[in-house]
Design an enzyme around this catalytic site. Structure first.
Site, mmCIF file in Angstrom:
data_model
loop_
_atom_site.group_PDB
_atom_site.id
_atom_site.type_symbol
_atom_site.label_atom_id
_atom_site.label_comp_id
_atom_site.label_asym_id
_atom_site.label_seq_id
_atom_site.Cartn_x
_atom_site.Cartn_y
_atom_site.Cartn_z
ATOM 1 N N GLU A 171 -5.123 8.608 -1.996
ATOM 2 C CA GLU A 171 -6.586 8.553 -2.149
ATOM 3 C C GLU A 171 -7.042 7.472 -1.194
ATOM 4 O O GLU A 171 -7.119 6.307 -1.536
ATOM 5 C CB GLU A 171 -6.951 8.263 -3.603
ATOM 6 C CG GLU A 171 -8.424 8.459 -3.881
ATOM 7 C CD GLU A 171 -9.264 7.320 -3.333
ATOM 8 O OE1 GLU A 171 -9.746 7.432 -2.172
ATOM 9 O OE2 GLU A 171 -9.424 6.323 -4.045
ATOM 10 N N GLU A 204 -12.536 6.009 5.716
ATOM 11 C CA GLU A 204 -11.626 4.886 5.438
ATOM 12 C C GLU A 204 -10.271 5.129 6.118
ATOM 13 O O GLU A 204 -9.270 4.519 5.775
ATOM 14 C CB GLU A 204 -11.489 4.667 3.922
ATOM 15 C CG GLU A 204 -12.766 4.051 3.340
ATOM 16 C CD GLU A 204 -12.712 3.747 1.853
ATOM 17 O OE1 GLU A 204 -11.623 3.867 1.255
ATOM 18 O OE2 GLU A 204 -13.765 3.389 1.301
HETATM 19 C C1 SAM Z 1 -8.945 3.416 -2.008
HETATM 20 S S1 SAM Z 1 -7.554 2.503 -2.462
HETATM 21 C C2 SAM Z 1 -6.858 3.517 -3.694
HETATM 22 C C3 SAM Z 1 -5.889 2.795 -4.532
HETATM 23 C C4 SAM Z 1 -5.274 3.588 -5.672
HETATM 24 N N1 SAM Z 1 -4.504 4.694 -5.181
HETATM 25 C C5 SAM Z 1 -6.344 4.047 -6.632
HETATM 26 O O1 SAM Z 1 -6.635 5.243 -6.693
HETATM 27 O O2 SAM Z 1 -6.915 3.206 -7.346
HETATM 28 C C6 SAM Z 1 -6.513 2.751 -1.082
HETATM 29 C C7 SAM Z 1 -5.276 1.947 -1.131
HETATM 30 O O3 SAM Z 1 -4.486 2.314 -0.028
HETATM 31 C C8 SAM Z 1 -3.929 1.155 0.581
HETATM 32 N N2 SAM Z 1 -3.689 1.506 1.988
HETATM 33 C C9 SAM Z 1 -4.634 1.828 2.909
HETATM 34 N N3 SAM Z 1 -4.042 2.114 4.073
HETATM 35 C C10 SAM Z 1 -2.713 1.962 3.895
HETATM 36 C C11 SAM Z 1 -1.599 2.105 4.750
HETATM 37 N N4 SAM Z 1 -1.736 2.442 6.022
HETATM 38 N N5 SAM Z 1 -0.369 1.902 4.227
HETATM 39 C C12 SAM Z 1 -0.223 1.544 2.929
HETATM 40 N N6 SAM Z 1 -1.256 1.386 2.082
HETATM 41 C C13 SAM Z 1 -2.487 1.587 2.557
HETATM 42 C C14 SAM Z 1 -4.980 0.099 0.362
HETATM 43 O O4 SAM Z 1 -4.439 -1.201 0.422
HETATM 44 C C15 SAM Z 1 -5.450 0.463 -1.040
HETATM 45 O O5 SAM Z 1 -4.686 -0.175 -1.995
#
Ligand code: SAM
Length: 649
Positions: free
Chosen positions: A428, A437
């Site tokens: 997500e 994003e």
């Molecule tokens: C919108 S949040 C969603 C978090 C969780 N899955 C939820 O539904 O509550 C996106 C998450 O993805 C992580 N994230 C974004 N890009 C990433 C990447 N390239 N590799 C690992 N994690 C990533 C961010 O740090 C964040 O914790």
């Protein structure tokens, strides 16, 4: 009497039912203030609209000597009749109706200018929250009226608002006036309902016109008591179409002013009681979503950058309260695993990768989904997260070496070397506008770890765009003191950056000039190294350019674009913030607003050609946008090179 509501539109922050309507009385005939206030009090009104000039001192534009001078009367009553608190909360001042600021006779113009100035000065002296300004004369170009009012507003730079009386059919008059007054936040609409026109009109064809008013700063609605009709017991009621209009605007937080003379022998009270009863009985009960979201109505926020920045605990906590998002993911994972189980022998583990795991809600949703699928297979989950703070939370739930089903990997998914391939990759990484994003960039790094039969949840997402009108939101963008990001000093100095930035905003006081259309689409599926090589013909496959043609449903001002998304998680399971397919109860995303530097006027049925670009460099992704109209208006391309706003890779 309680107090008039000058807190702004919307019904922000209220409890499980709506506040009763705020209703005022227009006491244009008032000669004795105390008596009039008694009258209001006994009619349970919240405020009174009173002429600023005492009726006995009323001047006329063409008299050589006005009555004030002739009879040595003061212009109006003493300010000591009320406390300053009462003046500012209970009274709206009515400017004289006779003002002829656009008369062809110079002496009339001069007399009107002097009178307007004098009345404004007195209203300011009293500390009134608002004055009601008479409607621009029909058929007269009202430039001098607008100029004089604007002059006073600008000079005073005041807390006092000007409610300009406008008949509900006169949107064009309002549009002209507000443009001349340069979108002053102090200038608002007092919308006068013309009962006979409303009842005579065809409701369906009028609908767009009412919707268009939803994008305007309507502070109050003037209802003539002569438009009420007596019921069988002789009590005043409104005819059916008027009732609908009143309830609709009450739900938008608009307050009402009863105008004219009461026809019922008991004075104003039966009218007040009827309006309260109508609103209580007919308005919808605010949904949980409305109650939760109302404090955010029209409030501008800079989009999150979960890739470039590390989200904070409180932000995760807010996401995790969404009652719909995780349920949909659970269902999607359940179906995807059930299908995967049919393809693989029971002794083979099913592999799920949750990429961007945050504090773990999608891992939990996946575990629940697996349980609900009643599989014979063992399910193994990899949770990948790059935010080191969120990793601490994840490891508290699933410590290394202690959980045989869930393994936590700290790091960026784009650099991760997965030990095996997955049946389902769950993520997500979506913004209000789908890909904003950088979900496409992140998932591109892990698509190679999908088994040939594997699936990504989500498998596809679309962003949508609709041209929209919102006086308030556009004026608020212009009112921002600077651009929201660190930009080149010359761009910052020009004030352009704030108009070249998308904002997350719970749109409320707005109008869709046409329905949303798909802008960009991304899908995710198993891709081999070979696929990547074949695609690589020098074209950046994550860049996009889309031209959309819209048609204006009414004459309107385009202030910018509303952005939405829908995402297909798996088969029929999806999530959406598109207004026509909204996932009921979901609150993780508000729409996006992408402004135009200058509002653009479009005629009804006029075509608008809107182009959006998604562009990339090695360290950032950004959007550019522009619009051309059939009548030949062309906006500049906004945000070239991502100079004002970009999302960091
Ligand atoms: C919108 S949040 C969603 C978090 C969780 N899955 C939820 O539904 O509550 C996106 C998450 O993805 C992580 N994230 C974004 N890009 C990433 C990447 N390239 N590799 C690992 N994690 C990533 C961010 O740090 C964040 O914790």
């Amino acid at each position: 009497m309680t107090t008039m509501d000058e807190s702004g539109g919307g019904s922000g922050g209220e409890g499980s039912s709506r506040k009763p309507p705020s209703i005022g009385g227009d006491l244009y005939h008032s000669r004795d203030l105390q008596e009039s206030l008694m009258e209001c009090r006994s009619a349970m009104l919240d405020f009174a609209v009173l002429p600023i000039v005492h009726p006995r001192a009323e001047r006329l534009p063409n008299s050589t000597q006005n009555r004030v001078d002739r009879f040595c009367w003061p212009l109006t009553r003493s300010d000591m009749l009320l406390s300053s608190g009462q003046w500012s909360t209970m009274i709206v001042g009515r400017l004289s109706k006779w003002l002829r600021l656009d008369s062809k006779t110079l002496s009339e113009v001069k007399a009107s200018e002097a009178a307007l100035k004098e009345e404004f000065a007195w209203a300011t002296h009293l500390g009134l929250a608002a004055v009601l300004a008479p409607p621009p004369a029909p058929g007269v170009v009202c430039s001098n009226y607008a100029r004089q009012l604007n002059h006073l507003i600008v000079k005073a730079q005041m807390g006092m608002n000007v409610w300009l009386e406008i008949s509900h059919g006169d949107w064009a008059v309002w549009n002209r006036f507000r443009c001349l007054c340069d979108y002053s936040p102090s200038l608002q609409v007092a919308l006068r309902l013309e009962g006979s026109q409303i009842e005579a009109a065809d409701e369906a064809s009028e609908e767009q016109k009412w919707l268009r008013w939803m994008g305007e700063p309507i502070r109050s609605m003037l209802i003539k008591m002569s438009d009420f009709v007596p019921n069988a017991s002789g009590y005043p009621t409104l005819p059916p179409k008027m009732r609908k209009v009143v309830v609709r605007f009450y739900e938008r937080g608009v307050q009402f002013v009863l105008t004219g003379r009461p026809r019922h022998p008991n004075g104003l009270l039966p009218y007040q009681m009827y309006l309260v009863h109508l609103c209580n009985k007919s308005a919808s009960t605010p949904s949980y979503r409305e109650q939760f979201e109302s404090p955010f109505y029209d409030y501008l926020q800079i989009p999150l950058q979960p890739l470039g920045d590390n989200l904070e605990s409180q932000t995760y906590e807010t996401f995790e309260k969404d009652p719909v998002k995780y349920a949909r993911y659970e269902e999607a994972v359940k179906q995807a695993l059930s299908d995967a189980a049919k393809r693989s022998p029971p002794d083979e583990d099913l592999v799920v990768m949750v990429v961007g795991a945050g504090r773990g809600p999608l891992i939990r949703a996946s575990l629940r989904g697996a349980r609900a699928a009643f599989l014979d297979h063992r399910v193994k989950i990899f949770g990948v997260e790059k935010n080191p703070n969120a990793v601490i939370t994840l490891l508290n739930s699933w410590p290394r070496g202690c959980s045989e089903r869930v393994q936590i990997i700290a790091g960026d998914m784009r650099d991760w070397k997965a030990p095996e391939k997955a049946d389902v990759i769950v993520s997500e990484l979506l913004g209000s506008w789908g890909d904003n994003e950088l979900s496409p960039e992140c998932l591109r790094g892990v698509e190679k770890y999908l088994k040939p039969t594997g699936v990504s949840v989500p498998c596809k997402y679309d962003s949508y765009i609709a041209p929209m009108s919102s006086h308030k939101i556009w004026a608020d963008v212009r009112g921002l003191s600077k651009g929201p990001t660190d930009v080149d000093p010359s761009i910052a100095a020009s004030g352009i950056a704030r108009f070249e930035t998308p904002y997350v905003v719970r749109l409320f006081n707005f109008y869709h000039i046409d329905d949303p259309k798909v802008c960009f689409t991304f899908d995710h599926q198993p891709r081999t190294e070979e696929d990547f090589l074949q695609e690589d013909d020098g074209k950046d496959v994550l860049e996009r350019q889309t031209v959309m043609t819209f048609s204006a449903k009414e004459d309107a001002m385009v202030h910018g674009f509303a952005g939405y998304f829908t995402a297909d998680l798996y088969k029929q399971v999806n999530i959406s913030i598109h207004p026509d397919q909204f996932s009921d109860g979901m609150f993780s995303w508000f729409p996006l607003f992408l402004p135009l530097r200058e509002p653009v006027f479009v005629k009804k049925n006029e075509k608008m050609m809107v182009t959006f670009w998604r562009k990339r460099s090695k360290d950032k992704v950004w959007y550019e946008w522009s619009m051309e109209t059939e009548s030949g208006q062309i906006t500049p391309i906004h945000n070239p090179t991502g100079r004002s706003y970009a999302v960091n890779l």
